[in-house]
Every structure is written in structure tokens, then in C-alpha cells.
Design an enzyme around this catalytic site. Structure first.
Site, PDB file in Angstrom:
ATOM      1  N   SER A 145       0.830  -1.198   0.000  1.00  0.00           N
ATOM      2  CA  SER A 145       0.000   0.000   0.000  1.00  0.00           C
ATOM      3  C   SER A 145       0.873   1.259   0.000  1.00  0.00           C
ATOM      4  O   SER A 145       1.676   1.470  -0.910  1.00  0.00           O
ATOM      5  CB  SER A 145      -0.963  -0.053   1.188  1.00  0.00           C
ATOM      6  N   ASP A 286      -9.192  -5.707  -5.035  1.00  0.00           N
ATOM      7  CA  ASP A 286      -8.802  -4.551  -4.226  1.00  0.00           C
ATOM      8  C   ASP A 286      -9.528  -3.303  -4.724  1.00  0.00           C
ATOM      9  O   ASP A 286      -9.336  -2.869  -5.874  1.00  0.00           O
ATOM     10  CB  ASP A 286      -7.292  -4.347  -4.309  1.00  0.00           C
ATOM     11  N   HIS A 317      -7.789  -5.462  -0.294  1.00  0.00           N
ATOM     12  CA  HIS A 317      -6.579  -4.785   0.152  1.00  0.00           C
ATOM     13  C   HIS A 317      -5.860  -5.537   1.272  1.00  0.00           C
ATOM     14  O   HIS A 317      -4.705  -5.238   1.579  1.00  0.00           O
ATOM     15  CB  HIS A 317      -6.941  -3.365   0.612  1.00  0.00           C
TER      16      HIS A 317
END
Length: 342
Positions: A145, A286, A317
Site C-alpha cells: 500500500s 482490491d 486490500h
């Protein structure tokens, strides 16, 4: 592997991109393995927007899930071969200088007075930090991320120091809706805000809890618990506990500071400058960083060794932690522990 206590290193005063000088910057971190005498066997693991160095510790919960299973002898983050270090970002809330730190000029917590920072500042602090540890070269910078952006920034800012960049459940630019102003406006709607003077009124734990619950649902944590617990009440308790733990530790203004640092981040026009090996992994479900044909094309057009991988998973995610086994061969390739496939 049990949780490893954070260590803290002072890196001195640091001049931000804006020209503002932060006095006596502290960096919290965890380290595993031994640094080689020549300082060239290090891997920097970079964490996500709302997590921290505990992503390598099994007793902690983070937005991306734990990477503890990837760490240890014989694992991709091999502690017998590599010096693995994960530091808390500048502006975050887990021991590194940020809004919940004391402003030496006032003797009070920074809160909303903490200066704006950039991705260059975050990585610049990391660069000074690892250098002070004795690191002379990085086999890789890798993270999920927000950590993926840091890996890209490292590879572009310090090309002579970084062999490889691992960009996991991440992308080449920030997603829509992530801005400092959006975060500030959201916090200001809370009765716990007190015009930004929330530290003097006990913080904003209920507001942060509500934010975290929604974030975890967006990330796919609810789906994970549905697979693991059939009883709705127990499932709700499983969801609430890590969210309350996080709300008790995180500073609300870190959401603003880190969103502001990410807001201008966009390396799509600079990707061709990369000299490091590049691994970019996305998850098919995601909602934050969905598969993108333009990104695929850009990565596959690179002349450096590269891999673009789509993990087929229902966990969105959260996939970088839940689906850690699927990352094992990719991380081995990133570290050149398997034949290159360009």
C-alpha cells in the site's frame, strides 16, 4: 515469531522540503538479522498508511495484515542472510516524530501544528536513518500500500543504493479521494475535535474507532472474519477489538499529514527512470488499487527486470497479508533468489 519491541534512534535535525526544520527527529523501528560488515545485505520493509513496524510481528494487527510469516530463516525475508529493518514513517503515530510527538518549541504535542511533509521527506528521513544504522546498500525496499509508494520513491531518489523495489497491493499514484483536506474536514465534524485541540480533551478515540471500522470493511477484513467465524456476535467482536486497539494508539492528525504527503505522489511519468528491479503486485478485488491496464502496460514496457502480478483473491486490500504464500515466489524473484523473468 513473537512481537519485537520498537527501538528508537535520534537522527538529529531534519530540514523538510518546505525548508522547515524539525528538531531532533526520532525514528522508531524494528530490526531482524545481522547487518553485514560491508553494510550491503539490508532490506527495508515499508509499512502502510495507518500501520507501523508491527507489520512484522505476529501479535499485532495492521491494515494490510501481518508479514511475520514472510520473515525468518529460509523465508523470503531471510534473517539468516539479510538485515531486515522496518521503521515507522515520519508523521506516523508509532514512535517516530509526528503529530503526537512533543513540539520542543512549545512543550505540547504538535497536533494540527505539525508541518506538512512530502514523500521525499518520509524517504529522506529513512535514508538518514538507515545510513546511521550502518547500511550502505539496500538489496530491496518493499512494502504494501503506502509502503509501495515509499519503495518507488526510494528507487527514484537513491538509484545507486537500491537494487529492487517491491510495490505490493499498491500503485504508481495515489487513489482518488486521499487528500489532507478531506481528512481534516472529516475529523473536524467530530465533537471530539475541539477546534484541533483534541489532545487537551482526551483525544479522539471514538471518532478514530468509527473511522477504523469503516476502513477495515473497505479493506476486506469483514470478509476474512466471515470465513473464520460463523457466529455474528463473535465476528463483530473480532472486528471491533483491533479497531479499538488502533484507535487508542493512533493520532488523528497523522491521517491528515500522511494523506497530504501522498496527495501529489505520481511516478507514472518517471517510471522509465527506474534502474532497480521492479515487482508490482495487485489484488483482483482490491477497491483501493484495482488492476489497471495502463499500469500493466507501463510496467511491462520497462527495460529493467520487472514483474506485474495479479493475485486472484477475495480479500481485497488485505491480500498482502492473508495471501502471503502467494507473495513468496515473487519476493524471491525480487531479491534475485530465483531466475529473472523479464
Amino acid at each position: 515469531m513473537s512481537a519485537t519491541p520498537f527501538q528508537t534512534l535520534s537522527i538529529g535535525d531534519f530540514t523538510l522540503s518546505s525548508g522547515t526544520v524539525l528538531r531532533d527527529v526520532q525514528v522508531a523501528y524494528v530490526a531482524h538479522g545481522q547487518l553485514a560488515a560491508d553494510g550491503r545485505n539490508a532490506i527495508l520493509v515499508t509499512h502502510g498508511y495507518t500501520s507501523g513496524p508491527s507489520m512484522l510481528s505476529t501479535s499485532h494487527h495492521t491494515a494490510e495484515g501481518t508479514w511475520a510469516s514472510l520473515l525468518g530463516p529460509g523465508q523470503p525475508l531471510d534473517t539468516d542472510r539479510y538485515f531486515i529493518v522496518c521503521s515507522n514513517m515520519l508523521g506516523s503515530s508509532f514512535g517516530t516524530t509526528g503529530p503526537n510527538s512533543v513540539n520542543p518549541a512549545t512543550g505540547h504535542r504538535w497536533g494540527p501544528d505539525f508541518p506538512a511533509i512530502t514523500m521525499q521527506d518520509i524517504v529522506g528521513v529513512q535514508h538518514r536513518f538507515v545510513t546511521q544504522l550502518g547500511v550502505r546498500h539496500l538489496r530491496a525496499v518493499v512494502g504494501p500500500s503506502y509502503g509501495g509508494w515509499q519503495a518507488l520513491q526510494w528507487a527514484l531518489a537513491y538509484p545507486d543504493m537500491v537494487d529492487a523495489a517491491g510495490v505490493i497491493v499498491s500503485g504508481l499514484t495515489h487513489p482518488a479521494g486521499l487528500s489532507a483536506q478531506d481528512q481534516r474536514d472529516k475529523l473536524a465534524q467530530s465533537p471530539e475535535w475541539h477546534g484541533g485541540n483534541y489532545h487537551a480533551h482526551g483525544g479522539m478515540t471514538e471518532t478514530l474507532f468509527d473511522i477504523r471500522m469503516q476502513t477495515m470493511r473497505n479493506y476486506g477484513l469483514e470478509r476474512l472474519y466471515e470465513d473464520r467465524e460463523s457466529d455474528p456476535a463473535k465476528r463483530q467482536a473480532l472486528l471491533e477489538k483491533p479497531c479499538r486497539d488502533w484507535a487508542a494508539r493512533f493520532d488523528p492528525y497523522s491521517l491528515v499529514v500522511l494523506a497530504g504527503a501522498a496527495e501529489p505522489f505520481d511516478v507514472r511519468d518517471r517510471l522509465h527512470e527506474l534502474r532497480a528491479r521492479l515487482l508490482l503486485v495487485v489484488c483482483t478485488t482490491d477497491a483501493i488499487f484495482p488492476p489497471n491496464p495502463d499500469t500493466t502496460a507501463q510496467v511491462n514496457a520497462l527495460s529493467v527486470p520487472h514483474r506485474y502480478v495479479e493475485i486472484d483473491s477475495p480479500y481485497g486490500h488485505m491480500a498482502s497479508g492473508v495471501e502471503w504464500r502467494k507473495l513468496v515466489p515473487e519476493l524471491r524473484w525480487l531479491l534475485n533468489d530465483a531466475p529473472a523473468n523479464t
